[in-house]
Every structure is written in C-alpha cells, then in structure tokens.
Design an enzyme around this catalytic site. Structure first.
Site, PDB file in Angstrom:
ATOM      1  N   CYS A  57       1.075  -1.416  -0.184  1.00 63.03           N
ATOM      2  CA  CYS A  57      -0.234  -0.031   0.177  1.00 63.03           C
ATOM      3  C   CYS A  57       0.372   1.118  -0.259  1.00 63.03           C
ATOM      4  CB  CYS A  57      -0.505   0.012   1.218  1.00 63.03           C
ATOM      5  SG  CYS A  57      -0.099   0.592   2.684  1.00 63.03           S
TER       6      CYS A  57
ATOM      7  N   PHE B 168       9.246 -20.018  15.329  1.00 59.18           N
ATOM      8  CA  PHE B 168       9.982 -21.244  15.486  1.00 59.18           C
ATOM      9  C   PHE B 168       9.962 -22.141  16.381  1.00 59.18           C
ATOM     10  CE2 PHE B 168      12.310 -18.718  12.350  1.00 59.18           C
ATOM     11  CZ  PHE B 168      12.955 -19.923  11.304  1.00 59.18           C
ATOM     12  N   VAL B 169       8.221 -21.738  16.678  1.00 59.56           N
ATOM     13  CA  VAL B 169       7.895 -22.970  18.190  1.00 59.56           C
ATOM     14  C   VAL B 169       7.277 -24.108  17.868  1.00 59.56           C
ATOM     15  CG1 VAL B 169       6.486 -23.415  19.993  1.00 59.56           C
ATOM     16  CG2 VAL B 169       6.507 -20.578  18.706  1.00 59.56           C
ATOM     17  N   ARG B 170       8.403 -25.576  18.125  1.00 65.96           N
ATOM     18  CA  ARG B 170       8.256 -26.533  17.255  1.00 65.96           C
ATOM     19  C   ARG B 170       8.920 -27.520  18.474  1.00 65.96           C
ATOM     20  NH1 ARG B 170      10.970 -25.096  10.750  1.00 65.96           N
ATOM     21  NH2 ARG B 170       9.451 -23.290  10.698  1.00 65.96           N
ATOM     22  N   GLY B 171       8.265 -28.185  18.874  1.00 70.89           N
ATOM     23  CA  GLY B 171       8.576 -29.711  19.623  1.00 70.89           C
ATOM     24  C   GLY B 171       9.201 -28.865  21.012  1.00 70.89           C
ATOM     25  N   SER B 172      10.028 -28.712  21.262  1.00 69.33           N
ATOM     26  CA  SER B 172      10.813 -28.290  22.275  1.00 69.33           C
ATOM     27  C   SER B 172      11.506 -27.275  22.785  1.00 69.33           C
ATOM     28  CB  SER B 172      11.554 -29.234  23.647  1.00 69.33           C
ATOM     29  OG  SER B 172      13.025 -29.575  22.338  1.00 69.33           O
ATOM     30  N   ARG B 173      11.601 -26.924  21.138  1.00 74.55           N
ATOM     31  CA  ARG B 173      12.230 -25.415  20.874  1.00 74.55           C
ATOM     32  C   ARG B 173      12.069 -23.914  20.341  1.00 74.55           C
ATOM     33  NH1 ARG B 173      18.003 -26.221  20.055  1.00 74.55           N
ATOM     34  NH2 ARG B 173      17.539 -23.463  19.243  1.00 74.55           N
TER      35      ARG B 173
END
Length: 282
Positions: free
Chosen positions: A122, A264-269
């Site tokens: 825009c 990057f909220v994935r698994g334990s990290r």
C-alpha cells in the site's frame, strides 16, 4: 455457510514406478468476499467460506474502524447462490456482506476502498506503519502483566494442529487459535489466508466479549508477519506465537507495542523475538 472443501479429479504421475493414476481429491475452497459498510463497497478478500461474520468483525477491528461489537448494528449477507455440496444437499454460498454501523460510529472515508496500512503493497512501510498502528490501537498490550510458561506455549502448536479438521482433508489451510495462558483452547479457525484465519479468531473474541484479549496467546500455523502482529495488538492480545519465522517489521512492531512475539515454536524449542520478560522457564 458456503463450501469449505470441494472434490476435483487429480492425475498423479509417479516417475519412480513409472505410473499414472487419476482419482478424486479434496481441495480447499477459495472465493471472494466483498465487504460493504453502510452499503458502500470497502474491500474484497479471498477467503475460505465459513465464519464470515466473525471475519468482517475481526477485519474492521484490525483496521481500527470499530472498537467494540456494539459499533456494528447489523451484519448480513446480501447476495448468494445455491450450490450442491459434498453432503448431497444444496448449500448457500454467500460472497457479499453489508455491515451497518451503529449510530455515531464514523464510516470509512468514501475515497478509500482499501487504503489501509496492513498491506505491504500500500506504500506505507517501516516506522510509518508502526506509528500508524500505535495511533489506531485502542488497547495497551504493554500493560498486560500476564506471564506465559515456555512449556505451555511449546505444546500449543500441536493443540492447534489437532483441531485443523479441514487441513487434514486438503493440506491447504492456515489456522489461528486463541489460548489462555494455562493452555486452554478458546477457539480455532481455518482459512486459505492466514490473515483471514486471524480475523475470524479476533471476530469471535469480539462477539464473545473477550476483547481485549488480556492474558491470551494467539497461535498461528505459519509465519508471523507485520499484518498478523498488528491484528493481535489491535485486539489487545499480549502474546503471539508462530510455528514459522517472524518478519523484521513484525519484531519491530511487537517490540514497540510491548507485545511478546515467539517464532519457530516447534517441539521443545522456541525463539523469543520480543517481550521475553513475559516468558517463564520454571
């Protein structure tokens, strides 16, 4: 409600075999939704039909055009067509919604059919976008003192994925979900557009009296863009967690507003890009 999925023939070519097979496949529906305010066309978005009233509520709040559910006197479909759905029964597919604002609520500028600051195309970018967002937001997420457990947040993408029923059929939908700090699921919405999925969640929260979203975390199945960060801030949600990466402007925006942003909220990290003071590891 319109069709969320449709069946179409697909030809699969397997070069390793080699083989060619033709079979029916389930696809995500993508249709235009025109939003009119007080009878005047405002914008058109491509969305997956379903929860359209929530979508327009969330969109109008995200753009700063309304601040509460009471600002809308009426929201109704005004055009439609009858189609045959997967169930074998006829279904209504509506693609135009007209919103009547409550008395005293200012209508959008008639000259601006989509001159909003959410879209990177825009012509408004960087600090100008953040400054405009600061001026528009009715809620101060910086004042929200809720703490969020990293352990709880790490579990939320799986909880979100478990509710993506249409994604299981098509693999072609984004999802957004609103959770409490304790990990309680409040609502999940899916859409072909990630911004629409968030608008549907915000619209639900607005209609349910949960705006501002104090003590809540918004979880999205993809990346965290400036637009999604903006929508969370406009709804007073203090924490946004994304399965994928944030953009640089999203991080700047969250930091400026005092919002917590995770990626990057994935698994334990998980990565905390802004507002780390709200995240606990104990």
């Amino acid at each position: 409600m319109g069709r969320v999925t449709v069946r179409r023939k697909v030809t699969t070519i397997d070069l390793a075999m080699p083989s060619t097979t033709t079979r029916p496949d389930t696809l995500t529906v993508e249709e235009p939704l025109e939003l009119r305010v007080n009878g005047t066309p405002l914008t058109v978005t491509m969305r997956t039909p379903g929860h359209d009233i929530e979508l327009v509520h969330g969109f109008l709040m995200s753009e700063g055009l309304i601040r509460s559910a009471e600002d809308i006197a009426l929201a109704r479909y005004c055009e439609g067509a009858v189609v045959s759905g997967e169930s074998g029964f006829d279904e209504n597919t509506y693609n135009v919604i007209d919103v009547t604002l409550a008395p005293g609520v200012a209508a959008p500028d008639a000259s601006a059919t989509r001159a909003f600051f959410t879209n990177s195309s825009c012509g408004v970018c960087g600090k100008a976008s953040i400054e405009q967002l600061r001026a528009q937001s009715a809620f101060d997420v910086r004042s929200d003192v809720t703490e969020f457990s990293a352990t709880v947040i790490a579990e939320l993408p799986d909880a979100l994925r478990g509710e993506q029923r249409s994604f299981d059929k098509t693999g072609g939908l984004h999802a957004a979900g609103l959770f409490t700090a304790d990990g309680e699921l409040l609502v999940v919405r899916e859409d072909v557009g990630r911004h629409n999925a968030v608008d549907k969640v915000v619209g639900w929260a607005l209609q349910e009296g949960r705006v501002p979203g104090v003590g809540c975390v918004l979880v999205v199945s993809g990346r965290a863009s400036f637009e999604l960060t903006q929508k969370a801030i406009m709804a007073g949600i203090p924490c946004l967690a994304a399965v994928s990466a944030p953009s640089s402007l999203a991080v700047e925006c969250a930091d400026d507003a005092g919002m917590t942003l995770l990626g990057f909220v994935r698994g334990s990290r998980l990565n905390v890009y802004a507002g780390a003071h709200r995240i606990t590891t104990s």
